[in-house]
Structure formats: structure tokens, C-alpha cells
Scaffold this motif. Structure first.
Motif, PDB file in Angstrom:
ATOM      1  N   HIS A 224      -1.193   5.812   4.774  1.00 58.90           N
ATOM      2  CA  HIS A 224      -2.549   6.339   4.737  1.00 58.90           C
ATOM      3  C   HIS A 224      -3.037   6.498   3.300  1.00 58.90           C
ATOM      4  N   ASP A 225      -2.281   5.951   2.358  1.00 53.98           N
ATOM      5  CA  ASP A 225      -2.636   6.026   0.944  1.00 53.98           C
ATOM      6  C   ASP A 225      -3.479   4.802   0.605  1.00 53.98           C
ATOM      7  N   ARG A 226      -4.788   4.997   0.521  1.00 55.89           N
ATOM      8  CA  ARG A 226      -5.716   3.876   0.371  1.00 55.89           C
ATOM      9  C   ARG A 226      -5.512   3.140  -0.946  1.00 55.89           C
ATOM     10  N   MET A 227      -5.314   3.867  -2.037  1.00 53.46           N
ATOM     11  CA  MET A 227      -5.120   3.212  -3.322  1.00 53.46           C
ATOM     12  C   MET A 227      -3.845   2.377  -3.314  1.00 53.46           C
ATOM     13  N   PHE A 228      -2.786   2.918  -2.734  1.00 51.74           N
ATOM     14  CA  PHE A 228      -1.513   2.215  -2.638  1.00 51.74           C
ATOM     15  C   PHE A 228      -1.694   0.887  -1.895  1.00 51.74           C
ATOM     16  N   LEU A 229      -2.401   0.917  -0.776  1.00 49.18           N
ATOM     17  CA  LEU A 229      -2.624  -0.295   0.006  1.00 49.18           C
ATOM     18  C   LEU A 229      -3.502  -1.289  -0.748  1.00 49.18           C
ATOM     19  N   ASP A 230      -4.517  -0.803  -1.410  1.00 53.12           N
ATOM     20  CA  ASP A 230      -5.422  -1.705  -2.128  1.00 53.12           C
ATOM     21  C   ASP A 230      -4.700  -2.480  -3.226  1.00 53.12           C
ATOM     22  N   LYS A 231      -3.692  -1.880  -3.827  1.00 52.81           N
ATOM     23  CA  LYS A 231      -2.999  -2.534  -4.939  1.00 52.81           C
ATOM     24  C   LYS A 231      -1.962  -3.551  -4.483  1.00 52.81           C
ATOM     25  N   ILE A 232      -1.530  -3.484  -3.224  1.00 51.32           N
ATOM     26  CA  ILE A 232      -0.393  -4.293  -2.789  1.00 51.32           C
ATOM     27  C   ILE A 232      -0.759  -5.331  -1.734  1.00 51.32           C
TER      28      ILE A 232
END
Length: 679
Positions: A224-232
Motif C-alpha cells: 500500500h506504499d504508493r511511492m514504493f510501487l511507483d519507483k519499482i
């Protein structure tokens, strides 16, 4: 294509969890699985990992699971270690069992070859097997396993000596890191990660983002970590209403495409409904007219053969709601700790702080410094090692431990309603349903089995039971772990409206910025309280960092480069960039060349003033950009963050260059002034 699920069905009893699932993994894809808590994300990971099976493998429909050859699948589960008495090294070394098997067989072959050195026929067979084992060792990274283990261990913030510690002596967050280290060292073909950023501090999350982005195999992530998903992420699968849909791109791209698809579907649906109505009205008007029978039949067939567009359903955005008032009001001072020493077998930190009524104090810092230990000490789960603390008058607290909420053993066959009723047996059925309804357990949800609950649902249930006591102090340890984005928003709203006091541990920057009125920071230098919100805290930390930079010792002057005097004698070019080297002493002032020392000194003084002014401007710009980088408003704007980071990097490079120029200029000035004094 590495892996594929075709038309999969997963259900528990009569409850359908996933229906008509079509899912693919290609080569080195980084895939996100998103959706509301309880929609089946973890269930899908368990299906891929082989922990559960599809319910329709033998149906007539073409369905099943396909893999390209043998794929090693690694799963980071939300569980504890079964044996907490063994050391970390012993646990991690389980990963390298194939390596040790190879080593043992190679030693046996070496002994056998020594015994049969003169029997060439058998020796050739032994050599071939030995060569094969060497190749296998290289593929397994068997010659560097110890170095890999120690390097990875330190990347996650540990020191090598801690490899000898029992696993049970580490915090929950540290144990998650150890499990993660094991998985990464295994290097599976398909890596399954269920909420991998839970329990990780920010430096480790940032390192993990870089590692996974460059990982040369496939990764499937539930987060649910949006920044984490956006980077990967390269591909996003959404689970909604038991079905899955594939979107190319990261989380932000998925949200944009989903909204666009929804708008288009709404438009197409409305147009089709208008056309159906037009044809239906025409049929009703002319159905009894003999001359229109053929045309009427044709229009009926047109309606029947239409590919019906489903009426679009807006995002599943229901969120729990709970607003309550404390049973009694506390006095002004809620908790006062003075030189409180916390830890288990040794002191982790010494804490002094004051928490007053209606404040919301966020405890932040790296894992292993004692944040959760402080909460356990305050609620009496572990004794203080020294110092003192006391609660104020009329303080009634409620304590939430997310690790217990998710991992505490329960009867898997017990329903949600039965579990709640067990905690509050005096409640009437209507009161139980009303309380659970405030946390999204409404209708048939209250009959859901405890063994079927997701991590987020378990958190909601634990919070629901906690607030029934109506405490005036909430002590919360990572309350947003396992929650989806909408659940986090709802909790933020509830806590902002709460009339009592809150003390909480969190690594969620956005959550902290929305909730905290004060900060208690655990760091290498100790524990410090900041009576300010998160944005003011970040600004204060930036100021402290700038002061520390100014206190740093001056770097030694690099050896001055050779140069010709022609540039300097002509006045050190007015068109020179501020980054160009100033004239140097060696060879520039050859004693055989005429020069004016006063003029040169004056010029260098002006140049020094120019450099210092430019350095001050660059530091100010860099400080402003760093503040923007820390803003929670930009937490999900990856492009803007990268742009800001690039700008900061450029300014920092300029500052380093300017500092070198300043040092060189100051050195030259000192020497020229020395020459003038002698003359």
C-alpha cells in the motif's frame, strides 16, 4: 512467459475470493497486486506459492497453472520464525544448504581422487563430476556465500557481530529484515513480497527500492506504499469484485488509466442504453403493425446480438468510520518520563519526554533503537532498566500492538462476531453489529472466519475492540501497517477528531504529517523531543544539519596545479566562469616575470568575495530544495522528486567546487600577502 494462471477460481466454502483469474509473469517483470484489504491479494500470492490450490482445476473450461520449466518461487510471508532460540547466522545459513551439500561432495571426491590417483579410468569420471560440482557452486554463488550474507546483513542496518545473537532477541521489525535477507539471498526466479516495507525504516526502504528495480528476475509485490510501487513497478494488477485486470505501468499510471477506462465505460454504457431505448421504443410503437413485422424482428435481433456493456461501478471506496469520546477526561500531564532507561538485557536508549493532554506525539527513528520497547515499557509488558516515568491523574490508556493484532493465535473457525463478543460478552447483538459496522464488518462480513481475515482486517478488528473501552490515551505501535490507502485515510480522520491524547510509533511519513503535533526522535545521538508538527520538525532538522556542516573541519588543500602567468598578468579574464580555476602560485609568479603583487592580491580578494557569495546562494537554494523533497505532498510525485533530487545534486557539486576554489584562493592570498610583507 515464466508463469501463468488461466481462469482460476479460489473459494473458501461458499465464499468466492477470486474468480476467473488470468494472470501472467514475463521474464524480469516487476508486478504490483493492488486492491482493498480482503479482496484476495495475499490469497493470490499463496496460490502462486503453492500454499493453496485452485477450486476448478478439473472443470471443462480451459484453466490451470502453467510454468516455463522449473521456477523457484520465494515468498516473504507475514509470519514469525518458528525457532527463535537459534542464532541469526544459523537461520540464514539454511539458505545455503545446497552449497554445503556441494562442498561436502567435493571434499569426498578430493579424498577419492587422492586414493585412486593411479587409476586413470575412474579418475576421469571423478574429475567430470568434480567439474560439474564446481559449475554448480559458481551458479549458487557458493564461493562467496559468507561475504554475501555479511554484506546483505549490513545493508539492512545490522552489524556483523549481531549474526551471533538469537533471533528472539530482535524486535519484530528486525525479524522481518532477517526474513527478507534470507529471501534475497535465495534469489528465487519469482519473488513474492507481501507488504515488504512494513517494519522497515526509511533508509532500508530506499535501498530496497534500488535493489528490486535492478533485480534480474521477476518480483510480485503486494503493498500500500504508493511511492514504493511507483519507483519499482512495470505492471499493475487490480483485484476488484473478485476479478483481476492488468494495467501496464506503475501505480500512478494504473490509477490514471483506471479513471480513463471508467469514464469511457460510462460514456459507452450511456450511449448503448440510449440506443437500446430507441430500438425498444420503435418496437413498442410498431409491433402491432403488419407492414413492420420484419423491421420489428430485425431490431429485436439487433438488441439481442449487442455485446452488452456492463454498467460501471465506481471505485470500492467505502471506509470505516468511528468517532467516540473518552470515558473520562485526563489531567494536563498525561505521561512524564525522566531519564527512563529502556531495553531488555541492555539499555537501548535513555528517554526523557513530557506528553500533555490532546497532544499527538509521533515516535520516529531507525529500527532497533527502542521505539516499540518504549511503548512496552510504558504499558508494563517489560520492566524499566532505570530512571522513572509516571502517568498523570485520570489517565486511562488503550494499547495497540500491530504485531500481536496480526500474528496472535486465534481459533481460525471462530467468526468475527464471535471473536468480538468473546471480548465484550455483555454487549447485545445489535451493539456488537453496530460496533463492527463502524470498522467495515457489516452484513455478512461479521460471519467471516478469523482464519480468512487479511492483515488489514485483523488490524481493523483489533482497533475496533480497543476503542470500546473509550480510553483517553491511545498508545499505538505501527497502526497503519497492513492497511490500505482508504483505511489509512479513515484512521487519520478518526485520530484527528479524537478528543484524547495519542502516542504512536510509525514509519509512514504521510500519516505522521497528518497526525503528529510533536515528535520524539530516536537517533544515534540519543532521544530528543520536538514540540512541533512534522513539517516544522523537518525544517528544524535541516537547520541543524546546516549548522553541523558549518562546523565540519576544513578539507586539506589539494596540491595546486601548474598554470601559465599569461592569464593572470592580463587581469584574470573578466569573462571567466565562476567555476574556472583562479591563478596558482607555482610558475604563475616566476621571479623572472614582472608582476604587481598589490593588483593580484586585490583581484584575488574580489574573486574570494564572489565565491563566498555564490556559495551562500547555492546553500540557500539547496536547503529550499531539500525541504521540498521532504514534503509529504510530493510523496507520490516520483517525477517531481527526481527533478528536485537532480537539482540538489547539481547544487551540491557546485558547492564542492566552490569550496575548493575558496581554499585555493585563500592559500594564494596568504602567500601573496606574505610576499608583500617581506617587500
Amino acid at each position: 512467459m515464466k508463469y501463468r494462471i488461466k481462469h482460476g477460481l479460489v473459494q473458501f466454502g461458499a465464499d468466492v475470493i477470486l474468480q476467473d483469474v488470468n494472470f501472467e509473469v514475463h521474464e524480469n517483470e516487476k508486478i504490483a497486486i493492488v486492491g482493498r484489504n480482503g479482496c484476495g491479494k495475499t490469497t493470490l500470492l499463496k496460490l502462486i506459492a503453492g500454499d493453496i490450490r485452485m477450486n476448478n482445476p478439473d472443470s471443462d473450461e480451459e484453466c490451470g497453472i502453467e510454468m516455463a520449466g522449473k521456477q523457484e518461487i520465494g515468498f516473504l510471508r507475514q509470519i514469525n520464525f518458528t525457532d527463535t532460540e537459534i542464532t541469526v547466522e544459523e537461520e540464514i545459513k539454511k539458505v545455503f544448504a545446497p552449497v554445503f551439500t556441494c562442498e561436502e561432495r567435493m571434499r569426498e571426491l578430493e579424498e577419492e581422487m587422492n586414493r585412486q590417483a593411479e587409476q586413470d579410468g575412474e579418475m576421469q569420471g571423478l574429475l567430470r563430476e568434480y567439474d560439474s560440482l564446481q559449475s554448480k557452486m559458481e551458479a549458487l554463488r557458493g564461493y562467496s556465500w559468507k561475504q554475501d550474507m555479511e554484506t546483505m546483513f549490513q545493508k539492512f542496518g545490522f552489524v556483523p557481530e549481531e549474526l551471533k545473537r538469537p533471533i528472539g532477541s530482535f524486535s519484530g521489525g528486525q525479524q522481518t529484515k532477517i526474513a527478507f535477507i534470507k529471501l534475497l539471498l535465495t534469489r528465487p526466479d519469482i519473488m513474492l513480497l507481501d507488504e515488504p516495507t512494513n517494519h522497515l525504516d526509511l533508509p532500508t526502504i530506499e535501498w530496497l527500492e534500488g535493489y528490486l528495480k535492478t533485480y534480474d528476475k521477476a518480483v510480485i509485490i503486494v503493498s500500500h506504499d504508493r511511492m514504493f510501487l511507483d519507483k519499482i513497478i512495470d505492471v499493475t494488477y487490480e483485484i476488484e469484485y473478485h476479478r483481476m485486470k492488468r494495467y501496464v505501468g506503475n501505480y500512478t499510471a494504473f490509477m490514471k488509466r483506471k479513471e480513463e477506462d471508467l469514464v469511457k465505460q460510462e460514456k459507452d454504457y450511456e450511449e448503448q442504453q440510449k440506443e437500446i431505448k430507441r430500438l425498444t421504443d420503435w418496437i413498442e410503437q410498431w409491433k402491432n403493425t403488419p407492414t413492420k413485422v420484419a423491421a420489428t424482428r430485425s431490431k429485436r435481433m439487433a438488441i439481442e446480438h449487442m455485446v452488452k456493456i456492463e454498467k460501471p461501478r465506481r471505485f470500492d471506496t467505502k471506509a470505516f468510520h468511528a468517532r467516540y469520546t473518552p470515558r473520562i477526561v485526563s489531567y494536563t500531564n498525561v505521561i512524564h518520563a525522566k531519564n527512563l532507561e529502556i531495553g531488555y538485557d541492555k539499555v537501548l536508549s535513555t528517554v526523557t519526554f513530557l506528553l500533555q493532554k490532546k497532544e499527538r506525539l509521533a515516535i520516529i527513528g531507525e529500527n532497533g533503537k527502542g521505539k516499540s520497547t518504549l511503548l512496552k515499557t510504558l504499558v508494563g509488558e517489560i520492566p524499566a532498566l532505570g530512571g522513572e516515568f509516571k502517568f498523570g491523574q485520570n489517565v486511562e490508556y488503550g494499547y495497540f500492538d500491530q504485531q500481536k493484532a496480526v500474528q496472535e493465535p486465534v481459533n481460525p473457525e471462530q467468526t468475527v462476531l464471535e471473536n468480538f463478543w468473546e471480548a465484550y460478552p455483555d454487549y447485545l447483538r445489535g451493539e456488537v453489529r453496530s460496533a463492527l459496522g463502524g470498522f467495515l464488518f457489516s452484513g455478512e462480513e461479521v460471519e467471516k472466519k478469523m482464519g480468512q481475515l487479511s492483515g488489514g482486517e485483523k488490524v481493523r478488528l483489533a482497533l475496533c475492540k480497543l476503542i470500546q473501552t473509550r480510553p483517553n490515551l491511545l498508545i499505538l505501535d505501527e497502526p497503519t501497517n497492513h492497511m490500505d490507502l482508504i483505511g489509512k485515510d479513515a484512521l487519520e480522520k478518526m485520530l484527528c477528531e479524537y478528543e484524547g491524547t495519542v502516542l504512536f510509533v510509525s514509519h509512514d511519513r504521510y500519516f505522521i504529517s497528518r497526525i503528529a503535533t510533536g515528535i520524539l526522535e530516536f537517533s544515534q545521538t540519543g532521544v530528543k523531543q520536538y514540540s512541533m508538527n512534522y513539517e516544522e520538525y523537518l525544517e528544524q532538522k535541516q537547520k541543524e544539519a546546516l549548522k553541523e556542516e558549518q562546523k565540519e573541519p576544513v578539507k586539506p588543500v589539494k596540491e595546486l596545479s601548474k598554470a601559465t602567468y599569461s592569464e593572470s598578468a592580463q587581469g584574470y579574464g573578466a569573462n571567466e566562469s565562476r567555476m574556472n580555476s583562479s591563478p596558482t602560485l607555482s610558475d604563475v609568479f616566476d621571479k623572472k616575470t614582472y608582476y604587481n603583487p598589490l593588483k593580484i592580491v586585490s583581484r584575488l580578494e574580489r574573486q574570494l568575495e564572489k565565491y563566498e557569495k555564490q556559495l551562500e546562494e547555492d546553500e540557500q537554494k539547496a536547503a529550499e530544495l531539500r525541504m521540498q523533497l521532504m514534503s509529504p505532498d510530493l510523496a507520490s510525485d516520483y517525477e517531481k522528486l527526481m527533478e528536485l533530487q537532480t537539482a540538489v545534486g547539481a547544487l551540491e557539486h557546485d558547492q564542492e567546487t566552490l569550496l575548493e576554489r575558496i581554499l585555493e584562493t585563500e592559500t594564494e592570498l596568504a602567500e601573496y600577502r606574505g610576499i608583500l610583507n617581506k617587500e
